[in-house]
Motif scaffolding. Sequence first.
Motif, PDB file in Angstrom:
ATOM      1  N   TRP A 315     131.119  62.949   3.553  1.00 31.39           N
ATOM      2  CA  TRP A 315     131.765  62.434   4.831  1.00 31.39           C
ATOM      3  C   TRP A 315     133.191  62.592   4.698  1.00 31.39           C
ATOM      4  O   TRP A 315     133.840  62.884   3.419  1.00 31.39           O
ATOM      5  N   VAL A 316     133.816  62.583   5.706  1.00 29.29           N
ATOM      6  CA  VAL A 316     135.278  62.864   5.638  1.00 29.29           C
ATOM      7  C   VAL A 316     135.939  61.851   4.722  1.00 29.29           C
ATOM      8  O   VAL A 316     136.977  62.030   4.265  1.00 29.29           O
ATOM      9  N   THR A 317     135.447  60.544   4.540  1.00 32.34           N
ATOM     10  CA  THR A 317     136.103  59.751   3.801  1.00 32.34           C
ATOM     11  C   THR A 317     135.994  59.996   2.168  1.00 32.34           C
ATOM     12  O   THR A 317     137.010  59.837   1.609  1.00 32.34           O
ATOM     13  N   SER A 391     138.362  48.697   3.892  1.00 33.73           N
ATOM     14  CA  SER A 391     137.150  48.678   4.749  1.00 33.73           C
ATOM     15  C   SER A 391     137.300  50.114   5.704  1.00 33.73           C
ATOM     16  O   SER A 391     138.484  50.170   6.181  1.00 33.73           O
ATOM     17  N   VAL A 392     136.183  50.841   6.147  1.00 36.32           N
ATOM     18  CA  VAL A 392     136.601  52.084   6.837  1.00 36.32           C
ATOM     19  C   VAL A 392     135.110  52.144   7.612  1.00 36.32           C
ATOM     20  O   VAL A 392     133.963  51.895   6.845  1.00 36.32           O
ATOM     21  N   GLY A 393     135.197  52.945   8.582  1.00 35.36           N
ATOM     22  CA  GLY A 393     133.761  53.206   9.134  1.00 35.36           C
ATOM     23  C   GLY A 393     133.481  52.580  10.715  1.00 35.36           C
ATOM     24  O   GLY A 393     132.649  53.185  11.222  1.00 35.36           O
ATOM     25  N   PRO A 395     134.298  48.753  13.027  1.00 35.12           N
ATOM     26  CA  PRO A 395     134.932  47.677  13.110  1.00 35.12           C
ATOM     27  C   PRO A 395     134.233  46.556  12.063  1.00 35.12           C
ATOM     28  O   PRO A 395     133.047  46.523  11.785  1.00 35.12           O
ATOM     29  N   ASP A 417     142.040  47.202   6.496  1.00 37.87           N
ATOM     30  CA  ASP A 417     140.994  47.637   7.286  1.00 37.87           C
ATOM     31  C   ASP A 417     141.658  48.814   8.135  1.00 37.87           C
ATOM     32  O   ASP A 417     142.363  48.901   8.709  1.00 37.87           O
ATOM     33  N   GLN A 421     139.387  58.932  11.721  1.00 37.10           N
ATOM     34  CA  GLN A 421     138.211  59.780  12.071  1.00 37.10           C
ATOM     35  C   GLN A 421     138.107  60.893  11.409  1.00 37.10           C
ATOM     36  O   GLN A 421     139.280  61.477  10.793  1.00 37.10           O
ATOM     37  N   THR A 422     137.086  61.587  11.491  1.00 35.39           N
ATOM     38  CA  THR A 422     136.914  63.062  10.769  1.00 35.39           C
ATOM     39  C   THR A 422     138.069  63.843  11.438  1.00 35.39           C
ATOM     40  O   THR A 422     138.478  64.497  10.506  1.00 35.39           O
ATOM     41  N   GLU A 423     138.296  63.708  12.498  1.00 36.65           N
ATOM     42  CA  GLU A 423     139.198  64.442  13.509  1.00 36.65           C
ATOM     43  C   GLU A 423     140.561  64.103  12.664  1.00 36.65           C
ATOM     44  O   GLU A 423     141.499  65.057  12.937  1.00 36.65           O
ATOM     45  N   ALA A 504     140.638  59.337  21.410  1.00 33.54           N
ATOM     46  CA  ALA A 504     139.817  59.130  20.081  1.00 33.54           C
ATOM     47  C   ALA A 504     138.196  58.849  20.414  1.00 33.54           C
ATOM     48  O   ALA A 504     137.470  58.921  19.906  1.00 33.54           O
ATOM     49  N   LEU A 518     140.010  47.459  17.182  1.00 33.86           N
ATOM     50  CA  LEU A 518     139.082  48.154  17.790  1.00 33.86           C
ATOM     51  C   LEU A 518     137.704  47.608  18.363  1.00 33.86           C
ATOM     52  O   LEU A 518     137.340  46.589  17.676  1.00 33.86           O
ATOM     53  N   ARG A 521     132.860  52.429  20.258  1.00 26.65           N
ATOM     54  CA  ARG A 521     132.943  53.701  21.187  1.00 26.65           C
ATOM     55  C   ARG A 521     132.989  53.581  22.495  1.00 26.65           C
ATOM     56  O   ARG A 521     132.304  52.550  22.860  1.00 26.65           O
ATOM     57  N   LYS A 615     127.039  54.019  10.253  1.00 29.12           N
ATOM     58  CA  LYS A 615     127.160  53.607  11.547  1.00 29.12           C
ATOM     59  C   LYS A 615     125.861  53.380  12.520  1.00 29.12           C
ATOM     60  O   LYS A 615     124.851  53.857  12.202  1.00 29.12           O
TER      61      LYS A 615
HETATM   62  C1  7RM Z   1     136.746  57.467   8.645  1.00 25.12           C
HETATM   63  C2  7RM Z   1     135.238  57.720   9.575  1.00 25.12           C
HETATM   64  C3  7RM Z   1     134.970  57.915  13.119  1.00 25.12           C
HETATM   65  C4  7RM Z   1     134.601  56.455  14.084  1.00 25.12           C
HETATM   66  C5  7RM Z   1     136.219  56.209  14.712  1.00 25.12           C
HETATM   67  C6  7RM Z   1     135.583  54.560  14.932  1.00 25.12           C
HETATM   68  C7  7RM Z   1     134.958  54.107  13.640  1.00 25.12           C
HETATM   69  C8  7RM Z   1     136.144  54.249  11.673  1.00 25.12           C
HETATM   70  C9  7RM Z   1     137.136  51.965  11.971  1.00 25.12           C
HETATM   71  C10 7RM Z   1     136.212  52.182  12.739  1.00 25.12           C
HETATM   72  C11 7RM Z   1     136.923  50.088  13.670  1.00 25.12           C
HETATM   73  C12 7RM Z   1     137.784  50.856  11.578  1.00 25.12           C
HETATM   74  N1  7RM Z   1     135.352  58.817  10.266  1.00 25.12           N
HETATM   75  N2  7RM Z   1     135.899  53.565  12.925  1.00 25.12           N
HETATM   76  N3  7RM Z   1     137.015  53.191  11.111  1.00 25.12           N
HETATM   77  N4  7RM Z   1     136.283  51.532  13.823  1.00 25.12           N
HETATM   78  N5  7RM Z   1     137.702  49.981  12.693  1.00 25.12           N
HETATM   79  N6  7RM Z   1     138.263  50.571  10.648  1.00 25.12           N
HETATM   80  O1  7RM Z   1     134.594  56.945   9.944  1.00 25.12           O
HETATM   81  O2  7RM Z   1     134.317  60.395  12.143  1.00 25.12           O
HETATM   82  O3  7RM Z   1     132.819  59.443  10.728  1.00 25.12           O
HETATM   83  O4  7RM Z   1     133.985  57.959  12.379  1.00 25.12           O
HETATM   84  O5  7RM Z   1     134.403  55.525  13.291  1.00 25.12           O
HETATM   85  O6  7RM Z   1     134.652  54.571  16.110  1.00 25.12           O
HETATM   86  O7  7RM Z   1     136.147  56.830  16.031  1.00 25.12           O
HETATM   87  S1  7RM Z   1     133.936  59.399  11.398  1.00 25.12           S
END
Ligand code: 7RM
Length: 654
Positions: A315-317, A391-393, A395, A417, A421-423, A504, A518, A521, A615
Amino acid sequence: MSVEPSSPSPEIENLLAESRTFPPDPTFAAQANAKADLYEEAERDFEAFWAKRARERLDWSKPFETTLEWELPFAKWFVGGELNVSYNCVDRHIERGLGDKVAYHWIGEPGDTRTLTFRDLLREVSKAANALKELGVEKGDRVAIYMPMIPELPIAMLACARIGAPHTVVFGGFSAESLSGRINDCGAKVLLTADGGYRRGKEVGLKHHADEALASTPTVEAAIVVNRTGHEVHMVDGRDHWWHDIVERQSDDCPPVPVESEHMLYLLYTSGTTAKPKGILHTTAGYLLGTSFTHEAIFDVKPDDVYWCAADIGWVTGHSYIVYGPLANATTGILYEGAPDTPAWDRWWQIIEDYRVSILYCAPTAIRAFMKQGEAWPRKHDLSSLRVLGSVGEPINPEAWLWYREHIGGGRAPIVDTWWQTETGQILITPLPGVTTTKPGSATFPFPGIDADVVDGDGNSVPRGGGGYLVLKRPWPAMLRGIHGDPERYFETYWKRFPGMYFAGDGAKRDEDGYFWLLGRVDDVMNVAGHRISTTEVESALVDHRSVAEAAVVGKKDDISGQAIFAFVILRADQEPSDALAVQLREHVAYVIGPIARPKFLMFVPDLPKTRSGKIMRRLLRDIAEGRVLGDTTTLADTTVVDTIRENSGAAEE
Ligand code: 7RM
């Protein structure tokens, strides 16, 4: 606590108000790597800000001439420069006397361990790079990697970087079809894989998936297979080589190949919900700068820290914050192969105690899973070494944030927190642990040098207190450079919706103090009687109730209101589902954020459908809520979950 919508028909309602605040501890602040002046310095001249750090932090074989060439949507950073990523992540640390420092403590799920110093890493990376060369891999050739979380995975990535061969890592949990699709999209010449790995006490085979994939990948000439489980696998004569043969017999001398700043470092595929996966393109210098600088500043990494990012490298992380960022900073990291509940729910806390882990970076989904099991598990262990939590990934809802702080961080460690994103390649919205007063559930502010905003449907900045679309208004070093082979799609996906801005795909709001929150989506935003309600806010309100461990909400088609809120709820381990509790929970949401957000349907479930990276797949929950056949389930981590939910009787209705 309920707040009235700030304007007649906002893009996304701002309903949930969180008022608790946590200023940084003065002792921590005094020793922090990142101080408040970073923001001012970056705003004065963001290009100069990044250029200064690119010169200081990276070792160049040829210095760059131009900091940034920006022709929207295409950015080139540090033009004219040449460098090598593996040299920057390994060799230079040894030259500076850190050869004996541990790069990775690896822990296999069955309990086997390995320790690699930076000197060990250089030897292994060089041999693996020489093996790739023996197989005919040259600068620019693509290499696919399909491995479990074993040391050979980062070794393989660095070996590719050493000879300028872009890699594409395919997460070990993906199917043969996903693997062949990605290999064919990038035209990989070699595949690096393993016989299998361990997960939840079981051997998980990989090589048979690889074999199936390679039946339809004409560009792959050879494969190298790590013997991890010892399980018997089929080796194809003339194509397949054991790692312990072809790599072990190589010389440990392999000079790093300098490449241009914008040379492709890797492609990482993101699985869109419908169309074919996008090969997100990352390049060399900007990516390495963006990941290493944010890593040091945001996690406050010091030379003696033991840092654990508990993501998967697939995963990008894992790419940015297990491999490239931390290694460029000569950080000692933990690599754990397996599941958090194997052999028991305190596996992580045991590892933290054993290795004196000082920084932990993980996903809210993991935190909520631990919450569900109760605080007795972490309480059994000495977690006093922890000094920063990340924390990541997704909210992180305030209740999970507070639980993390209290039961893992001992009420002491700051939480970062981090939104990205991957991007984006690097973290973009985050607290600085020695600077920012945090609010549970808010990713707080853009990192120094990042220009983020929340806009309405016309691209106008939304005043504080309102919700809308999260956008980025200037380039940053680790940003994606495109979608492999499809410049049109790159423009249309990210740059078309709001001219001049990167969109995004996330909803967000800014509160009265300017904090970013956040909201999930934008495709998931629910429309209830004309009110656009974020999934995140309703889920946070549910998890706010003491009996709830986790929740996911979706909009279900409704004759009267357009959509009605359907909530899926996982209870804490000591709670029993009942109709009375369902009523109570719906009332709780109405009380916390207002009657408009009260779920019309509520169903107790033992688990939720999630992607491999944790997710929630709301699309599948919508299918269930609306009684449809399930759409594409290829990215689902555990396919039994949806069956269990469906068998689980009807939902309680209002
Ligand atoms: C690093 C990663 C990206 C999507 C992004 C958001 C969600 C990621 C947080 C978050 C709220 C955060 N890459 N997202 N981090 N939403 N708070 N701290 O997750 O490409 O797999 O996903 O993840 O929706 O657009 S990812």
